[in-house]
Design an enzyme around this catalytic site. Sequence first.
Site, PDB file in Angstrom:
ATOM      1  N   ASN A  69       0.521  -3.795  10.213  1.00 22.59           N
ATOM      2  CA  ASN A  69       0.449  -2.651   9.297  1.00 22.59           C
ATOM      3  C   ASN A  69       1.671  -1.758   9.431  1.00 22.59           C
ATOM      4  OD1 ASN A  69      -2.018  -3.721   8.815  1.00 22.59           O
ATOM      5  ND2 ASN A  69      -3.189  -2.179   9.946  1.00 22.59           N
ATOM      6  N   VAL A  70       2.033  -1.155   8.307  1.00 25.94           N
ATOM      7  CA  VAL A  70       3.208  -0.270   8.311  1.00 25.94           C
ATOM      8  C   VAL A  70       2.765   1.194   8.219  1.00 25.94           C
ATOM      9  CG1 VAL A  70       4.696  -2.036   7.285  1.00 25.94           C
ATOM     10  CG2 VAL A  70       3.466  -0.465   5.777  1.00 25.94           C
ATOM     11  N   HIS A  93       5.970  -5.638  11.074  1.00 29.50           N
ATOM     12  CA  HIS A  93       6.393  -5.574   9.670  1.00 29.50           C
ATOM     13  C   HIS A  93       7.067  -4.243   9.328  1.00 29.50           C
ATOM     14  CE1 HIS A  93       3.448  -9.017   8.388  1.00 29.50           C
ATOM     15  NE2 HIS A  93       4.519  -9.442   9.031  1.00 29.50           N
ATOM     16  N   CYS A 116      19.132   2.222   5.738  1.00 30.75           N
ATOM     17  CA  CYS A 116      20.204   2.003   4.775  1.00 30.75           C
ATOM     18  C   CYS A 116      20.389   0.502   4.589  1.00 30.75           C
ATOM     19  CB  CYS A 116      21.500   2.647   5.263  1.00 30.75           C
ATOM     20  SG  CYS A 116      22.886   2.225   4.189  1.00 30.75           S
ATOM     21  N   CYS A 134      22.182   6.806   1.644  1.00 31.59           N
ATOM     22  CA  CYS A 134      22.471   7.037   3.057  1.00 31.59           C
ATOM     23  C   CYS A 134      23.476   8.182   3.208  1.00 31.59           C
ATOM     24  CB  CYS A 134      23.036   5.743   3.643  1.00 31.59           C
ATOM     25  SG  CYS A 134      23.600   5.891   5.335  1.00 31.59           S
TER      26      CYS A 134
HETATM   27  P1  OAD Z   1      -5.028  -9.053   4.142  1.00 28.14           P
HETATM   28  O1  OAD Z   1      -5.315  -8.156   2.998  1.00 28.14           O
HETATM   29  O2  OAD Z   1      -4.441 -10.377   3.861  1.00 28.14           O
HETATM   30  O3  OAD Z   1      -6.349  -9.287   4.978  1.00 28.14           O
HETATM   31  C1  OAD Z   1      -7.179  -8.222   5.352  1.00 28.14           C
HETATM   32  C2  OAD Z   1      -8.300  -8.777   6.197  1.00 28.14           C
HETATM   33  O4  OAD Z   1      -9.072  -7.686   6.664  1.00 28.14           O
HETATM   34  C3  OAD Z   1      -9.241  -9.732   5.467  1.00 28.14           C
HETATM   35  O5  OAD Z   1      -9.446 -10.885   6.258  1.00 28.14           O
HETATM   36  C4  OAD Z   1     -10.532  -8.913   5.325  1.00 28.14           C
HETATM   37  O6  OAD Z   1     -11.700  -9.726   5.398  1.00 28.14           O
HETATM   38  C5  OAD Z   1     -10.446  -8.008   6.515  1.00 28.14           C
HETATM   39  N1  OAD Z   1     -11.144  -6.705   6.387  1.00 28.14           N
HETATM   40  C6  OAD Z   1     -11.223  -5.907   5.302  1.00 28.14           C
HETATM   41  N2  OAD Z   1     -11.877  -4.780   5.583  1.00 28.14           N
HETATM   42  C7  OAD Z   1     -12.232  -4.856   6.893  1.00 28.14           C
HETATM   43  C8  OAD Z   1     -12.930  -3.999   7.782  1.00 28.14           C
HETATM   44  N3  OAD Z   1     -13.398  -2.810   7.388  1.00 28.14           N
HETATM   45  N4  OAD Z   1     -13.117  -4.411   9.062  1.00 28.14           N
HETATM   46  C9  OAD Z   1     -12.664  -5.620   9.465  1.00 28.14           C
HETATM   47  N5  OAD Z   1     -12.003  -6.475   8.668  1.00 28.14           N
HETATM   48  C10 OAD Z   1     -11.771  -6.099   7.408  1.00 28.14           C
HETATM   49  O7  OAD Z   1      -4.105  -8.190   5.149  1.00 28.14           O
HETATM   50  P2  OAD Z   1      -3.189  -8.726   6.345  1.00 28.14           P
HETATM   51  O8  OAD Z   1      -3.755  -9.918   6.978  1.00 28.14           O
HETATM   52  O9  OAD Z   1      -2.883  -7.554   7.187  1.00 28.14           O
HETATM   53  O10 OAD Z   1       2.956  -8.020   4.782  1.00 28.14           O
HETATM   54  O11 OAD Z   1      -1.873  -9.136   5.558  1.00 28.14           O
HETATM   55  C11 OAD Z   1      -0.751  -9.581   6.260  1.00 28.14           C
HETATM   56  C12 OAD Z   1       0.524  -9.163   5.572  1.00 28.14           C
HETATM   57  O12 OAD Z   1       0.497  -9.539   4.187  1.00 28.14           O
HETATM   58  C13 OAD Z   1       0.720  -7.657   5.520  1.00 28.14           C
HETATM   59  O13 OAD Z   1       1.275  -7.132   6.706  1.00 28.14           O
HETATM   60  C14 OAD Z   1       1.675  -7.503   4.374  1.00 28.14           C
HETATM   61  C15 OAD Z   1       0.993  -8.431   3.386  1.00 28.14           C
HETATM   62  O14 OAD Z   1       1.794  -8.908   2.378  1.00 28.14           O
HETATM   63  C16 OAD Z   1       4.080  -7.386   4.459  1.00 28.14           C
HETATM   64  O15 OAD Z   1       4.085  -6.380   3.801  1.00 28.14           O
HETATM   65  C17 OAD Z   1       5.307  -8.062   4.983  1.00 28.14           C
END
Ligand code: OAD
Length: 264
Positions: free
Chosen positions: A112-113, A142, A150, A170
């Site tokens: 997460n960012v 990430h 910049c 910048c």
């Molecule tokens: P996703 O949106 O792909 O997945 C979120 C996960 O959280 C899913 O498996 C849901 O089932 C679960 N979830 C939702 N609500 C929840 C809760 N309250 N408690 C527990 N689990 C829950 O998000 P990420 O896996 O973080 O990258 O995505 C990975 C990357 O893809 C991100 O960092 C971003 C995105 O594109 C960049 O921006 C580079």
Amino acid sequence: MERLALLSLRLEEDVERANSILEQANQIVVLTGAGVSAESGIPTFRGRGGLWRSRRPEELATPEAFEESPELVWEWYQWRRRLIAECSPNAGHQALARLALKKDGVTLITQNVDGLHSRAAQTEAKALNILDAQAAFPLEVHGAINRDRCSLCDRLTDAVSHFQLGPPQCNDCGGPLRPDVVWFGESLDPIIIGAAQEAALRADVCLVVGTSALVHPAAGLPSMTLRAGGLLIEVNLEATTLTNQAAVSLQGRSASLLPRVIKA
Ligand code: OAD
């Protein structure tokens, strides 16, 4: 009714099991994704209401998109910054921060960012009278949305909060500033992902929270722990590709499960 009671008994047993695995572990790595911030009000990417359900990543989160339409990309990131600024860490972030502050050998890694883990680290450290919150600051693989970089000279600065005359520049070299986040097609900072991989390899346990585990290389970290002989605990609303490999899989919301899994 009987089935419901059975299910909740089973969940209780699984929570206890996860708790005892974590208590006995010497080295723990925690990998979080968007789900851990869902209950703070920040949308995930791929689930219901997820950001990538209504928008195309190629139009907003790639270097090509930024080159073609920096205004559009900035508009989206400013919207996300405003949204995040209105949100606070939830009980899940707080429980993880306490774990990292109170137990040696814990490494938090987040995709997460949003900066919510760091905010929780600071408030929990204060509540526990711990002067240095460092142990609970995550490796942000990430990047961080509240930092600008910049695109020419790589200088990092705090986020510009508002601008009216087009995308910001910048102060040093005049190059176009961008949010300091990793976009699709870009490499992760080798030092940060390297540190995350080392932690995953030496961990007895990898606790994976709220990630679909689809975006590599971060999604490969739990498998590194498994291959090195460690265990996996998963907390997620639904099953993922990791679920079958988990020693304990807890299905539910992280803000309610994590404080139970991580008791004082
Ligand atoms: P996703 O949106 O792909 O997945 C979120 C996960 O959280 C899913 O498996 C849901 O089932 C679960 N979830 C939702 N609500 C929840 C809760 N309250 N408690 C527990 N689990 C829950 O998000 P990420 O896996 O973080 O990258 O995505 C990975 C990357 O893809 C991100 O960092 C971003 C995105 O594109 C960049 O921006 C580079």
